[in-house]
Design a protein around this motif. Structure first.
Motif, mmCIF file in Angstrom:
data_model
loop_
_atom_site.group_PDB
_atom_site.id
_atom_site.type_symbol
_atom_site.label_atom_id
_atom_site.label_comp_id
_atom_site.label_asym_id
_atom_site.label_seq_id
_atom_site.Cartn_x
_atom_site.Cartn_y
_atom_site.Cartn_z
ATOM 1 N N ARG A 184 47.324 -60.784 22.686
ATOM 2 C CA ARG A 184 48.437 -60.574 21.763
ATOM 3 C C ARG A 184 48.245 -59.319 20.926
ATOM 4 O O ARG A 184 49.155 -58.506 20.772
ATOM 5 C CB ARG A 184 48.583 -61.773 20.821
ATOM 6 C CG ARG A 184 49.650 -61.599 19.753
ATOM 7 C CD ARG A 184 49.523 -62.657 18.676
ATOM 8 N NE ARG A 184 48.328 -62.474 17.872
ATOM 9 C CZ ARG A 184 48.282 -61.741 16.763
ATOM 10 N NH1 ARG A 184 49.356 -61.086 16.343
ATOM 11 N NH2 ARG A 184 47.167 -61.650 16.072
ATOM 12 N N ARG A 230 48.660 -68.670 20.667
ATOM 13 C CA ARG A 230 47.285 -68.352 20.277
ATOM 14 C C ARG A 230 46.836 -69.242 19.134
ATOM 15 O O ARG A 230 45.692 -69.716 19.088
ATOM 16 C CB ARG A 230 47.203 -66.876 19.868
ATOM 17 C CG ARG A 230 45.785 -66.339 19.674
ATOM 18 C CD ARG A 230 45.308 -66.424 18.243
ATOM 19 N NE ARG A 230 46.180 -65.746 17.300
ATOM 20 C CZ ARG A 230 45.823 -65.425 16.072
ATOM 21 N NH1 ARG A 230 44.603 -65.710 15.645
ATOM 22 N NH2 ARG A 230 46.682 -64.858 15.245
ATOM 23 N N ASN A 286 50.374 -55.758 20.438
ATOM 24 C CA ASN A 286 50.911 -55.750 19.081
ATOM 25 C C ASN A 286 50.448 -54.518 18.317
ATOM 26 O O ASN A 286 51.244 -53.829 17.677
ATOM 27 C CB ASN A 286 50.472 -57.020 18.343
ATOM 28 C CG ASN A 286 50.956 -57.062 16.900
ATOM 29 O OD1 ASN A 286 50.391 -56.418 16.019
ATOM 30 N ND2 ASN A 286 52.005 -57.815 16.664
ATOM 31 N N MET A 289 53.198 -64.965 21.903
ATOM 32 C CA MET A 289 51.757 -64.978 22.156
ATOM 33 C C MET A 289 50.987 -65.391 20.914
ATOM 34 O O MET A 289 49.956 -66.063 20.990
ATOM 35 C CB MET A 289 51.299 -63.611 22.659
ATOM 36 C CG MET A 289 51.733 -63.303 24.081
ATOM 37 S SD MET A 289 51.044 -61.772 24.720
ATOM 38 C CE MET A 289 52.041 -60.560 23.865
ATOM 39 N N ASP A 290 51.485 -65.003 19.740
ATOM 40 C CA ASP A 290 50.829 -65.406 18.500
ATOM 41 C C ASP A 290 50.985 -66.906 18.277
ATOM 42 O O ASP A 290 50.057 -67.574 17.812
ATOM 43 C CB ASP A 290 51.434 -64.639 17.321
ATOM 44 C CG ASP A 290 50.817 -65.049 15.999
ATOM 45 O OD1 ASP A 290 49.634 -64.727 15.785
ATOM 46 O OD2 ASP A 290 51.497 -65.702 15.201
ATOM 47 N N THR A 315 55.732 -59.553 20.110
ATOM 48 C CA THR A 315 54.578 -60.324 20.616
ATOM 49 C C THR A 315 54.466 -61.705 19.974
ATOM 50 O O THR A 315 53.446 -62.370 20.134
ATOM 51 C CB THR A 315 53.274 -59.541 20.364
ATOM 52 O OG1 THR A 315 53.119 -59.305 18.950
ATOM 53 C CG2 THR A 315 53.288 -58.210 21.082
#
Length: 340
Positions: free
Chosen positions: A90, A152, A94, A148-149, A145
């Motif tokens: 990520r 995550r 980013n 993905m965060d 992004t």
């Protein structure tokens, strides 16, 4: 005449090519900076998230050292870096988008500012304009992004004693999409947008303004006499100050964002915050509701859970990111840097 036409065409073809190469180099430098800085502080990043969402009725650790020892004892060395692969997946794009967006926003804002003031050559960005450019860069990078965060955060929260619902980032993305729908991937996006304005904006604005002031005032020992630039140590200090200011202002929004990301995760009751009557996870209808319930059930201090490891983490992380970015661009031969 013919030779002049050929040269002109070659120049036109060469300009776009150089521009593309410059963009690629800038993106590479930003990606490397993000990956290096985040990996260096990965254990503190994981501990911060665990503290942010920890069930107040099943507290395993309260402090930074105690938390790191607990992770080491229960999960070993790999536990300290759990979720870092997903985090780098990520943070690399980013960071690349963020630094590149900041450069482009700075150029555009500076052009408009010079047009407005009528000073085409000497006008420079003010701290407020730098704050605006940084805010634009942060919003663009974060939005690009965010899914993905989100996954995550869930991967990072998983422990050896919790149900392993996700096997990796791809599996997490597909599972959330299938079980919770596309909107779930952007759960917590609003507080992230609001938080990224002071966080990223202050990071860039404070870093560059502080560097400009130091270069102009030239205090003893901070200028590299070989090239009349700030020393690496001074740049690290500037980045550390910028990171500390940004994260302190935006931290409560980061806590709320992380908790909203956990909503809908049916197997997370053993690791995320409870409702004050047991271990059942809280459901939030939105950002304001998340703020209200967090303060009501756990007090105002809950909005700053994990602040200590985050402060310890963010100082070297931001500092390393800024210095790495500029050094990589120097190596790649890119003329424009954020310090220019």
């Amino acid at each position: 005449m013919a030779s002049e036409d050929v040269k002109r065409r070659e120049g036109v073809n060469k300009a776009p090519s150089n521009a593309v190469i410059g963009i690629c180099k800038s993106l590479i430098a930003g990606g490397v900076a993000g990956g290096v800085s985040r990996t260096a502080v990965a254990p503190l990043e994981r501990l911060k998230i665990l503290l942010q969402v920890q069930n107040p009725h099943s507290i395993k650790y309260n402090g930074t050292v105690q938390g790191l020892k607990y992770i080491w004892r229960t999960e070993g060395f790999r536990g300290l870096f759990k979720g870092n692969g997903a985090n780098c997946a990520r943070i690399v794009p980013n960071s690349a988008v963020k630094f590149f967006s900041y450069e482009q926003a700075s150029k555009g804002i500076l052009y408009l500012y010079r047009q407005q003031t009528g000073n085409a050559d000497d006008a420079q960005l003010t701290p407020l304009l730098r704050l605006g450019a940084g805010a634009c860069a942060g919003i663009i990078a974060m939005s690009a992004t965010y899914p993905m965060d989100m996954v995550r955060g869930r991967l990072t929260v998983q422990t050896d004693k919790s149900p392993y619902q996700y096997r990796g980032m791809v599996h997490a993305l597909s599972t959330v999409l299938r079980q919770e729908g596309p909107r779930a991937l952007y759960r917590g996006w609003l507080p992230s947008v609001i938080g990224v304005v002071p966080y990223v904006g202050l990071n860039f604005a404070v870093y560059e303004s502080l560097k400009d002031w130091l270069v102009k005032s030239k205090p003893f020992g901070i200028i590299d006499n070989n090239n009349s630039e700030l020393t690496v140590t001074t740049r690290l200090a500037c980045g550390a100050i910028a990171g500390t200011m940004g994260q302190t202002v935006a931290y409560p929004l980061d806590v709320v964002r992380r908790r909203m990301q956990m909503v809908g995760w049916k197997d997370a009751s053993s690791v995320i915050t409870g409702d004050g009557r047991g271990k059942a996870p809280i459901e939030y209808s939105g950002m304001v509701d998340a703020f209200r319930k967090t303060v009501r059930h756990e007090g105002l201090g809950a909005l700053y859970k994990g602040l200590v490891p985050n402060s310890v983490k963010v100082v070297p992380s931001i500092a390393i990111a800024f210095v790495t970015y500029e050094k990589v661009k120097d190596i790649l031969g890119v003329e424009f840097r954020i310090s220019d």
